[in-house]
Design a protein around this motif. Structure first.
Motif, PDB file in Angstrom:
ATOM      1  N   ALA A   1       0.819  -1.218   0.000  1.00 29.22           N
ATOM      2  CA  ALA A   1       0.000   0.000   0.000  1.00 29.22           C
ATOM      3  C   ALA A   1       0.850   1.263   0.000  1.00 29.22           C
ATOM      4  N   ALA A   2       2.167   1.124  -0.099  1.00 28.31           N
ATOM      5  CA  ALA A   2       3.080   2.272  -0.010  1.00 28.31           C
ATOM      6  C   ALA A   2       2.772   3.391  -0.997  1.00 28.31           C
ATOM      7  N   PRO A   3       2.480   3.088  -2.280  1.00 28.22           N
ATOM      8  CA  PRO A   3       2.153   4.183  -3.210  1.00 28.22           C
ATOM      9  C   PRO A   3       0.961   5.011  -2.748  1.00 28.22           C
ATOM     10  N   GLY A   4      -0.084   4.342  -2.256  1.00 31.60           N
ATOM     11  CA  GLY A   4      -1.248   5.068  -1.743  1.00 31.60           C
ATOM     12  C   GLY A   4      -0.921   5.861  -0.494  1.00 31.60           C
ATOM     13  N   ILE A   5      -0.079   5.300   0.366  1.00 29.59           N
ATOM     14  CA  ILE A   5       0.308   5.991   1.600  1.00 29.59           C
ATOM     15  C   ILE A   5       1.088   7.256   1.269  1.00 29.59           C
ATOM     16  N   ILE A   6       2.000   7.157   0.309  1.00 26.68           N
ATOM     17  CA  ILE A   6       2.798   8.326  -0.090  1.00 26.68           C
ATOM     18  C   ILE A   6       1.896   9.409  -0.683  1.00 26.68           C
ATOM     19  N   SER A   7       0.959   9.007  -1.534  1.00 27.86           N
ATOM     20  CA  SER A   7       0.026   9.980  -2.127  1.00 27.86           C
ATOM     21  C   SER A   7      -0.830  10.636  -1.054  1.00 27.86           C
ATOM     22  N   ALA A   8      -1.322   9.837  -0.113  1.00 27.48           N
ATOM     23  CA  ALA A   8      -2.150  10.372   0.971  1.00 27.48           C
ATOM     24  C   ALA A   8      -1.364  11.350   1.832  1.00 27.48           C
ATOM     25  N   ALA A   9      -0.114  11.007   2.142  1.00 27.05           N
ATOM     26  CA  ALA A   9       0.734  11.899   2.937  1.00 27.05           C
ATOM     27  C   ALA A   9       0.996  13.204   2.191  1.00 27.05           C
ATOM     28  N   PHE A  10       1.198  13.112   0.888  1.00 29.90           N
ATOM     29  CA  PHE A  10       1.457  14.289   0.068  1.00 29.90           C
ATOM     30  C   PHE A  10       0.261  15.243   0.080  1.00 29.90           C
ATOM     31  N   PHE A  11      -0.928  14.704  -0.171  1.00 34.13           N
ATOM     32  CA  PHE A  11      -2.116  15.557  -0.230  1.00 34.13           C
ATOM     33  C   PHE A  11      -2.515  16.077   1.150  1.00 34.13           C
ATOM     34  N   SER A  12      -2.290  15.300   2.190  1.00 28.64           N
ATOM     35  CA  SER A  12      -2.588  15.793   3.536  1.00 28.64           C
ATOM     36  C   SER A  12      -1.621  16.905   3.932  1.00 28.64           C
ATOM     37  N   PHE A  13      -0.364  16.792   3.489  1.00 26.98           N
ATOM     38  CA  PHE A  13       0.614  17.855   3.730  1.00 26.98           C
ATOM     39  C   PHE A  13       0.163  19.153   3.071  1.00 26.98           C
ATOM     40  N   LEU A  14      -0.258  19.088   1.798  1.00 32.24           N
ATOM     41  CA  LEU A  14      -0.713  20.275   1.091  1.00 32.24           C
ATOM     42  C   LEU A  14      -1.973  20.858   1.723  1.00 32.24           C
ATOM     43  N   THR A  15      -2.866  19.981   2.185  1.00 28.02           N
ATOM     44  CA  THR A  15      -4.099  20.450   2.836  1.00 28.02           C
ATOM     45  C   THR A  15      -3.775  21.284   4.065  1.00 28.02           C
ATOM     46  N   SER A  16      -2.844  20.810   4.870  1.00 27.18           N
ATOM     47  CA  SER A  16      -2.459  21.538   6.077  1.00 27.18           C
ATOM     48  C   SER A  16      -1.673  22.798   5.748  1.00 27.18           C
ATOM     49  N   PHE A  17      -0.743  22.687   4.810  1.00 30.15           N
ATOM     50  CA  PHE A  17       0.126  23.815   4.482  1.00 30.15           C
ATOM     51  C   PHE A  17      -0.672  24.998   3.931  1.00 30.15           C
ATOM     52  N   ASP A  18      -1.742  24.717   3.185  1.00 29.07           N
ATOM     53  CA  ASP A  18      -2.546  25.772   2.563  1.00 29.07           C
ATOM     54  C   ASP A  18      -3.708  26.248   3.441  1.00 29.07           C
ATOM     55  N   GLU A  19      -3.934  25.596   4.570  1.00 27.79           N
ATOM     56  CA  GLU A  19      -5.099  25.932   5.386  1.00 27.79           C
ATOM     57  C   GLU A  19      -4.961  27.326   6.016  1.00 27.79           C
ATOM     58  N   LEU A  20      -5.990  28.133   5.841  1.00 33.00           N
ATOM     59  CA  LEU A  20      -5.967  29.508   6.338  1.00 33.00           C
ATOM     60  C   LEU A  20      -6.952  29.728   7.477  1.00 33.00           C
ATOM     61  N   ILE A  21      -8.207  29.325   7.290  1.00 31.94           N
ATOM     62  CA  ILE A  21      -9.271  29.734   8.208  1.00 31.94           C
ATOM     63  C   ILE A  21      -9.042  29.198   9.620  1.00 31.94           C
TER      64      ILE A  21
END
Length: 260
Positions: free
Chosen positions: A185-205
Protein backbone atom coordinates in the motif's frame (compact mmCIF):
# COMPACT_ATOMS: atom_id res chain seq x y z
CA UNK A 1 -14.09 14.29 -41.31
CA UNK A 2 -16.89 15.13 -38.89
CA UNK A 3 -15.12 13.08 -36.20
CA UNK A 4 -11.85 14.95 -36.82
CA UNK A 5 -13.65 18.29 -36.59
CA UNK A 6 -15.26 17.29 -33.30
CA UNK A 7 -11.89 16.22 -31.89
CA UNK A 8 -10.22 19.47 -32.99
CA UNK A 9 -13.03 21.57 -31.50
CA UNK A 10 -12.81 19.61 -28.25
CA UNK A 11 -9.04 20.09 -28.12
CA UNK A 12 -9.45 23.81 -28.82
CA UNK A 13 -12.02 24.25 -26.03
CA UNK A 14 -9.83 22.25 -23.63
CA UNK A 15 -6.81 24.36 -24.52
CA UNK A 16 -8.72 27.62 -24.00
CA UNK A 17 -10.06 26.46 -20.62
CA UNK A 18 -6.57 25.40 -19.51
CA UNK A 19 -5.18 28.77 -20.60
CA UNK A 20 -7.90 30.61 -18.62
CA UNK A 21 -7.03 28.58 -15.52
CA UNK A 22 -3.26 28.96 -15.89
CA UNK A 23 -3.23 32.66 -16.88
CA UNK A 24 -3.71 34.06 -13.31
CA UNK A 25 -0.87 31.86 -12.06
CA UNK A 26 1.44 33.05 -14.83
CA UNK A 27 0.51 36.67 -14.10
CA UNK A 28 1.43 36.24 -10.43
CA UNK A 29 4.76 34.63 -11.36
CA UNK A 30 5.61 37.49 -13.75
CA UNK A 31 4.63 40.16 -11.18
CA UNK A 32 6.84 38.48 -8.58
CA UNK A 33 9.90 39.58 -10.58
CA UNK A 34 8.83 43.22 -10.65
CA UNK A 35 11.20 45.86 -9.27
CA UNK A 36 8.67 48.53 -8.25
CA UNK A 37 7.35 48.96 -4.71
CA UNK A 38 3.79 48.20 -5.75
CA UNK A 39 2.16 45.45 -7.79
CA UNK A 40 1.93 46.18 -11.48
CA UNK A 41 1.42 44.06 -14.57
CA UNK A 42 3.39 43.94 -16.72
CA UNK A 43 6.37 45.03 -14.58
CA UNK A 44 8.24 48.11 -15.74
CA UNK A 45 11.54 46.48 -14.69
CA UNK A 46 12.55 43.00 -13.60
CA UNK A 47 14.41 42.07 -10.44
CA UNK A 48 14.69 39.37 -7.77
CA UNK A 49 14.34 42.03 -5.07
CA UNK A 50 11.22 40.58 -3.46
CA UNK A 51 12.58 37.03 -3.38
CA UNK A 52 15.69 38.30 -1.60
CA UNK A 53 13.52 40.19 0.88
CA UNK A 54 11.37 37.12 1.50
CA UNK A 55 14.28 34.78 2.21
CA UNK A 56 16.13 37.38 4.30
CA UNK A 57 13.13 38.28 6.47
CA UNK A 58 13.09 36.52 9.88
CA UNK A 59 9.32 37.06 10.19
CA UNK A 60 8.52 35.40 6.86
CA UNK A 61 11.00 32.57 7.47
CA UNK A 62 9.51 31.88 10.90
CA UNK A 63 6.04 31.72 9.34
CA UNK A 64 7.32 29.35 6.63
CA UNK A 65 9.04 27.14 9.21
CA UNK A 66 5.90 27.10 11.35
CA UNK A 67 3.78 26.05 8.37
CA UNK A 68 6.23 23.28 7.45
CA UNK A 69 6.35 21.91 11.00
CA UNK A 70 2.57 21.95 11.37
CA UNK A 71 2.02 20.42 7.91
CA UNK A 72 4.53 17.59 8.48
CA UNK A 73 3.04 16.69 11.87
CA UNK A 74 -0.50 16.96 10.50
CA UNK A 75 0.43 14.70 7.59
CA UNK A 76 1.89 12.09 9.93
CA UNK A 77 -1.19 12.12 12.16
CA UNK A 78 -3.78 12.03 9.39
CA UNK A 79 -1.92 9.42 7.31
CA UNK A 80 -1.37 7.10 10.28
CA UNK A 81 -4.97 7.30 11.51
CA UNK A 82 -6.35 7.26 7.97
CA UNK A 83 -4.42 4.12 7.05
CA UNK A 84 -5.60 2.24 10.12
CA UNK A 85 -9.18 3.41 9.54
CA UNK A 86 -9.09 2.53 5.84
CA UNK A 87 -7.70 -0.94 6.60
CA UNK A 88 -10.45 -1.55 9.16
CA UNK A 89 -13.13 -0.43 6.71
CA UNK A 90 -11.77 -2.48 3.81
CA UNK A 91 -10.90 -5.68 5.68
CA UNK A 92 -13.29 -5.47 8.62
CA UNK A 93 -16.44 -7.57 8.72
CA UNK A 94 -19.09 -5.32 10.22
CA UNK A 95 -22.17 -3.52 9.01
CA UNK A 96 -22.92 0.15 8.31
CA UNK A 97 -19.58 0.73 6.54
CA UNK A 98 -21.15 3.29 4.21
CA UNK A 99 -22.61 5.16 7.18
CA UNK A 100 -19.21 5.23 8.91
CA UNK A 101 -17.47 6.45 5.75
CA UNK A 102 -20.11 9.17 5.31
CA UNK A 103 -19.55 10.28 8.91
CA UNK A 104 -15.77 10.41 8.34
CA UNK A 105 -16.31 12.61 5.27
CA UNK A 106 -18.24 15.27 7.22
CA UNK A 107 -15.23 17.65 7.45
CA UNK A 108 -15.38 17.93 3.65
CA UNK A 109 -19.07 18.85 3.75
CA UNK A 110 -19.23 21.19 6.74
CA UNK A 111 -18.00 24.74 5.91
CA UNK A 112 -14.50 25.27 7.27
CA UNK A 113 -15.52 28.49 9.04
CA UNK A 114 -18.00 26.54 11.19
CA UNK A 115 -15.32 24.00 12.05
CA UNK A 116 -12.87 26.79 12.86
CA UNK A 117 -15.30 28.58 15.20
CA UNK A 118 -16.12 25.31 17.00
CA UNK A 119 -12.44 24.46 17.41
CA UNK A 120 -11.69 27.96 18.69
CA UNK A 121 -14.33 27.82 21.43
CA UNK A 122 -13.10 24.34 22.37
CA UNK A 123 -9.47 25.49 22.43
CA UNK A 124 -9.78 28.65 24.52
CA UNK A 125 -10.80 26.98 27.83
CA UNK A 126 -8.00 24.43 27.39
CA UNK A 127 -5.44 27.16 26.62
CA UNK A 128 -4.53 25.49 23.32
CA UNK A 129 -4.66 28.57 21.10
CA UNK A 130 -1.18 29.06 19.64
CA UNK A 131 -0.07 25.45 20.14
CA UNK A 132 1.51 24.05 16.99
CA UNK A 133 0.71 20.48 18.03
CA UNK A 134 -2.95 21.36 18.51
CA UNK A 135 -3.09 23.20 15.18
CA UNK A 136 -1.57 20.12 13.54
CA UNK A 137 -4.25 17.91 15.08
CA UNK A 138 -6.98 20.28 13.88
CA UNK A 139 -5.49 20.35 10.38
CA UNK A 140 -5.32 16.56 10.44
CA UNK A 141 -9.08 16.43 11.02
CA UNK A 142 -9.53 18.25 7.70
CA UNK A 143 -7.02 16.08 5.85
CA UNK A 144 -8.33 12.79 7.26
CA UNK A 145 -11.26 12.39 4.80
CA UNK A 146 -8.91 12.87 1.83
CA UNK A 147 -6.45 10.36 3.27
CA UNK A 148 -9.26 7.90 3.95
CA UNK A 149 -10.59 8.05 0.38
CA UNK A 150 -7.12 7.58 -1.14
CA UNK A 151 -6.17 4.67 1.13
CA UNK A 152 -9.52 2.88 0.83
CA UNK A 153 -9.03 2.88 -2.93
CA UNK A 154 -5.42 1.72 -2.54
CA UNK A 155 -6.24 -1.10 -0.12
CA UNK A 156 -9.10 -2.36 -2.25
CA UNK A 157 -6.54 -3.02 -4.98
CA UNK A 158 -4.59 -5.40 -2.72
CA UNK A 159 -5.71 -9.02 -3.05
CA UNK A 160 -6.78 -10.31 0.36
CA UNK A 161 -5.65 -13.82 -0.65
CA UNK A 162 -2.02 -12.66 -0.34
CA UNK A 163 -2.58 -11.87 3.32
CA UNK A 164 -4.39 -15.17 3.86
CA UNK A 165 -1.54 -17.04 2.17
CA UNK A 166 1.01 -15.38 4.44
CA UNK A 167 -1.00 -16.24 7.54
CA UNK A 168 -1.49 -19.77 6.24
CA UNK A 169 2.29 -20.14 6.01
CA UNK A 170 2.66 -19.20 9.67
CA UNK A 171 3.07 -15.43 9.54
CA UNK A 172 1.50 -13.51 12.41
CA UNK A 173 -1.06 -10.78 11.77
CA UNK A 174 1.50 -8.17 12.86
CA UNK A 175 4.12 -9.53 10.46
CA UNK A 176 1.58 -9.70 7.63
CA UNK A 177 0.44 -6.16 8.29
CA UNK A 178 3.91 -4.60 8.58
CA UNK A 179 5.80 -6.66 5.97
CA UNK A 180 3.13 -7.28 3.35
CA UNK A 181 0.18 -4.88 3.61
CA UNK A 182 2.11 -1.66 4.28
CA UNK A 183 4.74 -2.20 1.51
CA UNK A 184 2.03 -3.06 -1.02
CA UNK A 185 0.00 0.00 0.00
CA UNK A 186 3.08 2.27 -0.01
CA UNK A 187 2.15 4.18 -3.21
CA UNK A 188 -1.25 5.07 -1.74
CA UNK A 189 0.31 5.99 1.60
CA UNK A 190 2.80 8.33 -0.09
CA UNK A 191 0.03 9.98 -2.13
CA UNK A 192 -2.15 10.37 0.97
CA UNK A 193 0.73 11.90 2.94
CA UNK A 194 1.46 14.29 0.07
CA UNK A 195 -2.12 15.56 -0.23
CA UNK A 196 -2.59 15.79 3.54
CA UNK A 197 0.61 17.86 3.73
CA UNK A 198 -0.71 20.27 1.09
CA UNK A 199 -4.10 20.45 2.84
CA UNK A 200 -2.46 21.54 6.08
CA UNK A 201 0.13 23.82 4.48
CA UNK A 202 -2.55 25.77 2.56
CA UNK A 203 -5.10 25.93 5.39
CA UNK A 204 -5.97 29.51 6.34
CA UNK A 205 -9.27 29.73 8.21
CA UNK A 206 -8.52 27.32 11.07
CA UNK A 207 -5.03 28.78 11.38
CA UNK A 208 -6.50 32.31 11.63
CA UNK A 209 -8.53 31.25 14.66
CA UNK A 210 -5.95 29.06 16.39
CA UNK A 211 -2.50 30.48 15.62
CA UNK A 212 -0.80 32.98 17.88
CA UNK A 213 2.18 35.22 17.29
CA UNK A 214 4.70 32.42 17.79
CA UNK A 215 2.81 29.86 15.69
CA UNK A 216 1.73 32.17 12.86
CA UNK A 217 1.63 30.14 9.65
CA UNK A 218 2.58 31.38 6.20
CA UNK A 219 -1.03 31.64 4.91
CA UNK A 220 -1.98 33.66 8.02
CA UNK A 221 0.95 36.03 7.55
CA UNK A 222 0.07 36.43 3.87
CA UNK A 223 -3.51 37.23 4.85
CA UNK A 224 -2.44 39.78 7.46
CA UNK A 225 -0.07 41.38 4.95
CA UNK A 226 -2.84 41.62 2.36
CA UNK A 227 -5.19 43.22 4.88
CA UNK A 228 -2.68 45.84 5.98
CA UNK A 229 -0.72 46.46 2.79
CA UNK A 230 -0.68 44.93 -0.70
CA UNK A 231 3.08 44.34 -0.85
CA UNK A 232 4.78 42.92 -3.97
CA UNK A 233 6.48 40.40 -1.70
CA UNK A 234 3.14 38.55 -1.66
CA UNK A 235 3.55 37.84 -5.37
CA UNK A 236 7.06 36.47 -4.77
CA UNK A 237 5.82 34.22 -1.96
CA UNK A 238 2.89 33.02 -4.08
CA UNK A 239 5.21 32.23 -6.99
CA UNK A 240 7.56 30.38 -4.62
CA UNK A 241 4.66 28.26 -3.31
CA UNK A 242 3.44 27.58 -6.84
CA UNK A 243 6.88 26.39 -7.92
CA UNK A 244 7.25 24.16 -4.85
CA UNK A 245 3.79 22.64 -5.41
CA UNK A 246 4.53 21.96 -9.09
CA UNK A 247 7.86 20.35 -8.21
CA UNK A 248 6.21 18.12 -5.59
CA UNK A 249 3.54 17.08 -8.08
CA UNK A 250 6.20 16.25 -10.65
CA UNK A 251 8.09 14.19 -8.06
CA UNK A 252 4.86 12.38 -7.18
CA UNK A 253 4.18 11.59 -10.85
CA UNK A 254 7.78 10.47 -11.39
CA UNK A 255 7.56 8.24 -8.33
CA UNK A 256 4.38 6.62 -9.63
CA UNK A 257 6.02 5.88 -12.98
CA UNK A 258 9.05 4.33 -11.28
CA UNK A 259 6.82 2.21 -9.02
CA UNK A 260 4.78 1.10 -12.02
Amino acid sequence: MNMLKQISITNLITGVLCLILIAPILIVVVMSFGKSSYMIFPPTAFSTRWYVEFFSSPEWMNALLSSLMIAVLSSLISTSLGFLGAYALVRGKFGNKKLIISFCLLPLIIPTIITAVALYFASVPLDLVGSRIWISICHASLALPIVLLILISSLQGIDVSIERAAEGLGASKTYTFTRIVIPMAAPGIISAAFFSFLTSFDELIISLFLSGLESETLPVRIWNSLVMNMEPIIAAISAFLIIITVLLLLLELAGRKLRA
